[in-house]
Write a protein that holds these residues in place. Structure first.
Motif, PDB file in Angstrom:
ATOM      1  N   LYS A  21      27.305  12.782 130.904  1.00  8.92           N
ATOM      2  CA  LYS A  21      26.558  13.152 132.124  1.00  8.92           C
ATOM      3  C   LYS A  21      25.638  12.016 132.570  1.00  8.92           C
ATOM      4  O   LYS A  21      25.640  11.602 133.729  1.00  8.92           O
ATOM      5  N   GLY A  34      27.211  19.957 130.813  1.00  7.75           N
ATOM      6  CA  GLY A  34      28.057  19.579 129.687  1.00  7.75           C
ATOM      7  C   GLY A  34      27.180  19.366 128.465  1.00  7.75           C
ATOM      8  O   GLY A  34      25.955  19.222 128.589  1.00  7.75           O
ATOM      9  N   LEU A  76      37.838   8.832 135.672  1.00 12.06           N
ATOM     10  CA  LEU A  76      37.242   9.959 136.382  1.00 12.06           C
ATOM     11  C   LEU A  76      37.373   9.817 137.904  1.00 12.06           C
ATOM     12  O   LEU A  76      37.133   8.758 138.457  1.00 12.06           O
ATOM     13  N   LEU A  79      27.355   8.944 133.825  1.00 10.63           N
ATOM     14  CA  LEU A  79      27.915   9.164 135.158  1.00 10.63           C
ATOM     15  C   LEU A  79      26.868   8.905 136.241  1.00 10.63           C
ATOM     16  O   LEU A  79      27.122   8.145 137.182  1.00 10.63           O
ATOM     17  N   ILE A  92      33.091   7.474 129.684  1.00 11.35           N
ATOM     18  CA  ILE A  92      33.808   8.118 130.798  1.00 11.35           C
ATOM     19  C   ILE A  92      35.259   7.633 130.806  1.00 11.35           C
ATOM     20  O   ILE A  92      35.518   6.437 130.729  1.00 11.35           O
ATOM     21  N   CYS A 150      28.330  14.089 126.509  1.00  5.62           N
ATOM     22  CA  CYS A 150      29.581  14.275 127.249  1.00  5.62           C
ATOM     23  C   CYS A 150      29.745  13.243 128.346  1.00  5.62           C
ATOM     24  O   CYS A 150      30.782  13.182 129.001  1.00  5.62           O
ATOM     25  N   LEU A 184      31.443  18.581 132.497  1.00  7.73           N
ATOM     26  CA  LEU A 184      31.987  17.394 131.821  1.00  7.73           C
ATOM     27  C   LEU A 184      32.178  17.690 130.345  1.00  7.73           C
ATOM     28  O   LEU A 184      31.390  18.397 129.733  1.00  7.73           O
ATOM     29  N   ASP A 185      33.225  17.109 129.782  1.00  9.68           N
ATOM     30  CA  ASP A 185      33.423  17.224 128.339  1.00  9.68           C
ATOM     31  C   ASP A 185      34.065  15.938 127.842  1.00  9.68           C
ATOM     32  O   ASP A 185      35.116  15.532 128.352  1.00  9.68           O
ATOM     33  N   ARG A 197      35.330  13.470 130.405  1.00  6.28           N
ATOM     34  CA  ARG A 197      36.304  13.888 131.423  1.00  6.28           C
ATOM     35  C   ARG A 197      35.754  15.102 132.164  1.00  6.28           C
ATOM     36  O   ARG A 197      34.977  15.879 131.612  1.00  6.28           O
ATOM     37  N   ILE A 198      36.226  15.287 133.425  1.00  6.78           N
ATOM     38  CA  ILE A 198      35.845  16.511 134.137  1.00  6.78           C
ATOM     39  C   ILE A 198      36.722  17.643 133.619  1.00  6.78           C
ATOM     40  O   ILE A 198      37.948  17.574 133.702  1.00  6.78           O
ATOM     41  N   ILE A 255      25.643  18.832 137.425  1.00  7.76           N
ATOM     42  CA  ILE A 255      26.550  18.262 136.423  1.00  7.76           C
ATOM     43  C   ILE A 255      26.101  18.795 135.070  1.00  7.76           C
ATOM     44  O   ILE A 255      24.944  18.598 134.668  1.00  7.76           O
TER      45      ILE A 255
END
Lengths: 299, 235
Positions: B43, B37, B23, B46, B20, B41, B212-213, B216-217, B35
């Motif tokens: 997820k 992605g 963020l 997070l 991450i 990514c 998410l990628d 990052r959002i 969420i």
């Protein structure tokens, strides 16, 4: 109230845990059983070896020969002097008349010769039989006895006694060492088996953490479980020790081969051995499960 | 005040992989958030940080006023009692019945027995499994097991329910059943954060969706639809 509820739940869940994971519990219990049996055996052996050594040591006596022409007053004075020494456990007087009659009783040849003697002609010396408290300083005590007025020769089996003492010292150390080493091995073996039992319950611990159980809440049931395993594992060794030793003791009538080698009396000896076995089981059971749980609590 | 507030959160794993990057995110009480992605990514990282399975490397995460990154291992339970978590693989105790699995979450808190019974029956009724209270997990279908897991997660009445791909192992019809249960829970006031791969679900429910990628959002869709066009456009 809340603590009580958590405790009673832990108590119950631990019991459930033992039976729901029965095969692993059984593995732990049998491991504890076998190792405690060995510990019990070594405890019995070493206690008996120690007991025999003590009995033999107790039998060692210093014989102080008094002058032939000693008067009664002088004899009493010697007794007072002996009692002033610090390593004295017990003193027994044996007059030359008693010794003569003992000798006559023991052999016909002696009797034939000695029957002709009158009280005055008796060439034997009266003695004091002295038992010491600490056998290791028997030599020193013998020397001190020798210095007392009217004491002639002093005998205690010089050389042999020292050898006996040093051999017993080695035997005692070896048996103590064996017991300690065995207990250490037992602790190690049992904690590891219990660890394996708990490791397989990793998921359970993970879920407990997930639903918000505090570390203490998680530990307590496992602590109880370890305790149960330890107690269950100690049952067979305790029962076996009781039966086997009691039967052995009765069969040999408390002694082996000769009057010298007497076995330790079963009561209270067996109670202390059982207590030790139970304590080892309980302590090691809890220790093992605690160690295993800690691993998953990330402390 | 937001239920969840993340600011400048960064997570670097010990291996050196950054999951991450810086963020910022706020989730309000009562929201239902997806969420999404591609795999890897960030997820999972997070949401793992939300229930303190992972700690952020830097930045702050506030969940219901608790600073999650600052909680000691021995105090994690204080956070976990405020939220519920549901996983793809249900995480049920196989040797305990449905009732016991749900009751477990209350027992470890020292809840009185009568209260446990009431709460468990109520929550099993909510997920439609009251009649299977005495069954074991291996006697249930995947969807039913997941409903047990949901029941266990909400039996404490948490403000927040975190779902990590709860429909990942389930077919379409069963997945929609689970979503209905989750929506019902959300309507009762519980905030729900759900990580998913399932495009159908996101498209049908039209909830707030965070894309998410690479840590990052990329975009936040207020009534999100999840398709490749959307993803391409936002890149």
């Amino acid at each position: 109230m809340k603590t009580l509820r958590i405790l009673s739940r832990s108590f119950r869940d631990a019991l459930k845990g033992v039976f729901r994971n029965f095969s692993l519990s059984l593995a732990s219990i049998s491991c504890i059983t076998i190792t405690l049996l060995v510990v019990s055996l070594s405890l019995i052996l070493s206690s008996n070896v120690n007991n025999i050594a003590s009995l033999i040591e107790e039998d060692v006596t210093i014989v102080a020969f008094l002058d032939v022409d000693i008067t009664e007053d002088e004899t009493n004075k010697v007794l007072e002097d002996i009692k002033k020494l610090d390593n004295i456990d017990d003193v027994e007087f044996q007059s030359k008349t008693e010794i003569a009659s003992e000798m006559k009783d023991s052999s016909e040849v002696y009797a034939n010769i000695m029957n002709g003697w009158t009280e005055e002609e008796n060439p034997l010396q009266s003695t004091y039989l002295v038992k010491v408290k600490n056998i290791e300083s028997i030599g020193k005590t013998a020397n001190e006895l020798k210095k007392i007025e009217h004491v002639g020769t002093v005998k205690y089996g010089e050389g042999m006694v020292e050898q006996l003492v040093s051999v017993f010292k080695i035997v005692r150390n070896i048996s103590l060492g064996t017991v300690v080493a065995l207990i250490i091995v037992t602790v190690f073996l049992i904690t590891n088996t219990i660890k394996i039992t708990i490791y397989s319950r990793k998921r359970e611990i993970e879920i407990m953490r997930l639903v918000g159980a505090s570390n203490l809440n998680i530990k307590i049931p496992f602590l109880f479980e370890g305790l149960y395993l330890g107690i269950m594992g100690a049952i067979i060794p305790i029962v076996a020790t009781f039966y086997a030793y009691s039967i052995l003791y009765e069969k040999f009538d408390g002694k082996m081969f000769s009057e010298f080698i007497r076995l330790v009396n079963p009561t209270p000896f067996l109670y202390s051995v059982s207590g030790v076995l139970l304590l080892i089981g309980m302590f090691v059971g809890m220790l093992g499960s605690l160690q295993a749980v800690r691993k998953y609590l990330k402390i | 005040m937001s239920l969840i507030k993340m600011s400048h959160v960064k997570k670097v794993y010990k291996t050196g992989v950054t999951a991450i990057y810086d963020l910022d995110l706020a989730i309000e009480k009562g929201e239902f958030v997806f969420i999404i992605g591609s795999t890897g990514c960030g997820k999972s990282t997070l949401i793992k940080m939300l229930y303190r399975e992972e700690k952020p490397t830097s930045g702050t995460i506030l969940v219901g006023g608790l600073n999650v990154g600052k909680i000691k291992n021995s105090k994690v339970y204080k956070l976990r009692r405020k939220l519920g978590v549901v996983f793809q693989d249900y995480k049920l105790l196989q040797k305990s019945t449905v009732y016991e699995n749900v009751a477990f979450a209350l027992e470890v808190l020292g809840t009185p027995k009568s209260e446990i019974y009431q709460k468990v029956v109520k929550v099993l009724d909510l997920v439609g499994l009251k009649h299977k209270a005495n069954n074991y997990p291996n006697q249930l279908s995947g969807g039913e097991q997941q409903r047990v897991a949901i029941a266990r997660a909400i039996v404490n009445g948490p403000k927040l329910l975190i779902c990590d791909e709860p429909t990942g192992n389930l077919d379409e019809i069963t997945s929609m059943e689970i979503m209905k249960v989750l929506e019902a829970i959300n309507q009762m006031g519980t905030t729900i954060i759900m990580v998913t791969h399932d495009t159908d679900i996101v498209n049908k429910l039209k909830k707030k969706t965070i894309l998410l990628d690479s840590g990052r959002i990329l975009k936040i869709f207020e009534k999100g639809t999840y398709n490749h066009e959307n993803i391409k456009n936002s890149k």
